[in-house]
Design a protein around this motif. Structure first.
Motif, PDB file in Angstrom:
ATOM      1  N   LEU B 181       0.835  -1.202   0.000  1.00 51.53           N
ATOM      2  CA  LEU B 181       0.000   0.000   0.000  1.00 51.53           C
ATOM      3  C   LEU B 181       0.875   1.259   0.000  1.00 51.53           C
ATOM      4  O   LEU B 181       0.669   2.184  -0.783  1.00 51.53           O
ATOM      5  N   ALA B 182       1.873   1.249   0.888  1.00 48.47           N
ATOM      6  CA  ALA B 182       2.767   2.403   0.953  1.00 48.47           C
ATOM      7  C   ALA B 182       3.535   2.538  -0.352  1.00 48.47           C
ATOM      8  O   ALA B 182       3.754   3.645  -0.835  1.00 48.47           O
ATOM      9  N   ALA B 183       3.929   1.414  -0.938  1.00 50.25           N
ATOM     10  CA  ALA B 183       4.699   1.456  -2.184  1.00 50.25           C
ATOM     11  C   ALA B 183       3.911   2.156  -3.290  1.00 50.25           C
ATOM     12  O   ALA B 183       4.445   2.967  -4.035  1.00 50.25           O
ATOM     13  N   TYR B 184       2.596   1.848  -3.362  1.00 48.42           N
ATOM     14  CA  TYR B 184       1.757   2.509  -4.372  1.00 48.42           C
ATOM     15  C   TYR B 184       1.881   4.025  -4.278  1.00 48.42           C
ATOM     16  O   TYR B 184       2.010   4.725  -5.273  1.00 48.42           O
ATOM     17  N   TYR B 185       1.837   4.542  -3.036  1.00 46.76           N
ATOM     18  CA  TYR B 185       1.817   5.995  -2.882  1.00 46.76           C
ATOM     19  C   TYR B 185       3.191   6.628  -2.903  1.00 46.76           C
ATOM     20  O   TYR B 185       3.332   7.837  -2.733  1.00 46.76           O
TER      21      TYR B 185
END
Lengths: 252, 295
Positions: B181-185
């Motif tokens: 999830l963090a990687a997406y952002y």
């Protein structure tokens, strides 16, 4: 100038209308806050904006461009950053590495020059490091620079996540309940930083928040939601004295 | 060590290291995919087999030179791995682990039958610049094929290290494996990154297959080496890339020496005895961190 605009946003989960016909716009340089009782659809609106969910209806505009169909990983490239209510950090990495990952969208160069770590890459890395150090100074994280996230207290993680979002150099910063899990003192710090982020860095902030002290302190405009619908929109005091909002919070 | 000369022991050690490199490379493929996507790819050994057959086809049918065929087969397998993820494995995301296990075991069967339909079930071989050559270092005679495996593995590990340490995509892979999830952002296209991890794993398997080909020759069952590589990955801790390579080397060497010092038959089961002992004594493996895996 309108930086962000939600137009008639709606999403259904099964038969439930979690968000229904929500429209608002965020002016550049504003702190815009979404409030509402539990289950009002605040976080859902947030996840729609950051493109985790696809809206059933409605459109999203950022700097006048339609971003309703943009993939979540391209949101960062556009200049939108977000934090999460429950904190999403790279836990087995240090604070510094987390912040450097915030620079990912700004990294360039081809594979070979990166693998060989050519002088051009070295220079670029140093520039990224400098940006990161500015953010570390800004949010007072010097002390934690080389600490692994798993070893950090909750309050500090919250600040690291905010720092990482700032490292992406966003035009719009989305904060999902920045005060959740923080004690009173930490919440005051958070209010102070949100203030500085807007005034010193000139970043527009769109946040979801339930701590009304924080909301009053930092917000320019407030949107109250209940059952996925807009109850009121205006300044913090206007919204809080709005009869529908009072009713939603106090019942009756 | 009675009766064994130093030269023979060194020879055994080298054979063991060479075999261990192959286990290590296949184990590395397991670990890469597991770390990124939390899938265990039981078809990893069969990707090695396909890589070896691709090189065979390019050399024997298209009369390409060894190095060109090497590169061609690795690239082909990398694309194959990428498509495997985008077309097939992405469909089972969100399904129970069991579905992934069955799917990859099934794919392994499919690859073996496919290969035997195209290339038949007999043993194949192709000429390499290392076949039958020997290098003398001091008083020791080293088979060039073993040397090529050890050096090839070292170079590949060096390249992978630089890739994961310095490149934008390599760092993105580490990030995506820690928190999607963090990687997406952070602007990381997580799905594409996962497919690239599959591409790298398949490419590494192909390298292992091609390096192994002059030693074990090629047939549709060489992929069974994947079982021993699995033991290597468990020994290394199943989440650690250096652990996978180290685990492979340990199992390779133990296997060679148990073939000499222990009764007949122990050589083939040595790897599994090691895996059992590890699971009893240190279930997290030598370099393991599964205990503190993100929940």
């Amino acid at each position: 100038m309108t930086l962000f605009k939600a137009d008639n946003l709606a999403i259904n989960f099964g038969g439930i209308k979690a968000v229904d016909g929500v429209s608002f716009d965020v002016q550049k340089g504003q702190v815009f806050t979404i409030i509402g009782p539990n289950g009002a659809g605040k976080t859902t609106v947030f996840n729609l904006i950051s493109r985790i969910y696809n809206p059933t209806e409605g459109k999203l505009f950022f700097e006048g461009n339609d971003i309703t169909e943009v993939a979540p990983h391209n949101i960062a490239n556009l200049g939108i950053a977000r934090t999460f209510q429950n904190i999403e950090l790279f836990e087995h990495a240090t604070v510094l590495h987390n912040l450097l990952l915030g620079r990912h969208a700004h990294r360039s160069g081809n594979l070979a020059s990166q693998m060989l770590f050519l002088p051009s890459q070295r220079k670029a890395e140093l520039a990224h490091r400098e940006k990161v150090e500015h953010v570390i100074d800004f949010l007072d994280l010097q002390h934690y620079r080389d600490t692994y996230i798993v070893n950090l207290p909750y309050g500090a993680r919250k600040v690291v996540e905010l720092a990482r979002a700032l490292c992406t150099e966003p035009k719009l910063l989305l904060l999902d309940e920045p005060s959740s899990g923080l004690n009173t003192e930490e919440t005051e710090d958070m209010a102070f930083w949100i203030h500085d982020i807007r005034n010193e860095l000139g970043i527009t902030v769109l946040m979801v928040e339930h701590d009304m002290t924080l909301v009053n302190e930092v917000s320019d405009r407030v949107l109250a939601l209940n059952y996925g619908r807009v109850l009121a929109l205006g300044t913090p005091s206007e919204v809080q004295s709005h009869p529908e909002v009072v009713k939603a919070y106090l019942g009756g | 060590m009675g009766g064994w000369t130093l030269s023979e022991i060194v020879q055994l050690l080298l054979n063991g290291l060479a075999a261990g490199c192959i286990y290590g490379l296949v184990a590395l493929g397991f670990v890469l995919i597991y770390k990124a996507t939390e899938m265990v790819n039981f078809a990893q050994g069969d990707l090695l087999m396909l890589g070896a057959f691709m090189a065979y086809a390019l050399i024997e049918h298209y009369s390409m030179n060894y190095w060109a065929a090497f590169l061609g087969a690795v690239l082909f397998m990398a694309v194959f791995g990428y498509l495997l993820d985008t077309v097939i494995l992405r469909q089972v995301i969100g399904q129970p682990q069991f579905a992934v296990v069955m799917l990859t075991i099934g794919l392994g069967f499919l690859f073996r039958s496919g290969a035997s339909m195209i290339w038949g079930t007999e043993t194949r071989a192709f000429a390499t610049p290392f076949t039958d050559g020997v290098t003398r270092v001091g008083g020791f005679v080293i088979a060039d094929v073993n040397l090529s495996i050890v050096i090839g593995t070292a170079i590949l590990c060096g390249l992978l290290y630089a890739f994961f340490r310095f490149t934008r995509i390599g760092v993105a892979m580490q990030a995506a494996s820690q928190n999607q999830l963090a990687a997406y952002y952070m602007g990381i296209p997580v799905k594409m990154i996962f497919s690239l991890v599959w591409a790298i794993s398949a490419g590494v398997a192909a390298v292992a297959g091609i390096l192994l080909a002059p030693v074990s020759l090629i047939d549709v069952t060489i992929g069974l080496i994947g079982l021993k590589a699995f033991a290597a990955a468990v020994l290394g801790g199943f989440g650690s890339i250096p652990g996978a390579v180290f685990g492979g080397l340990v199992i390779g060497v133990i296997e060679q020496f148990s073939g000499i010092y222990l009764p007949e038959g122990f050589k083939d089961v040595a790897a599994y005895i090691v895996i059992l002992l590890v699971l009893f004594a240190r279930p997290q493996g030598l370099f393991g961190n599964i205990g503190r895996k993100r929940v």
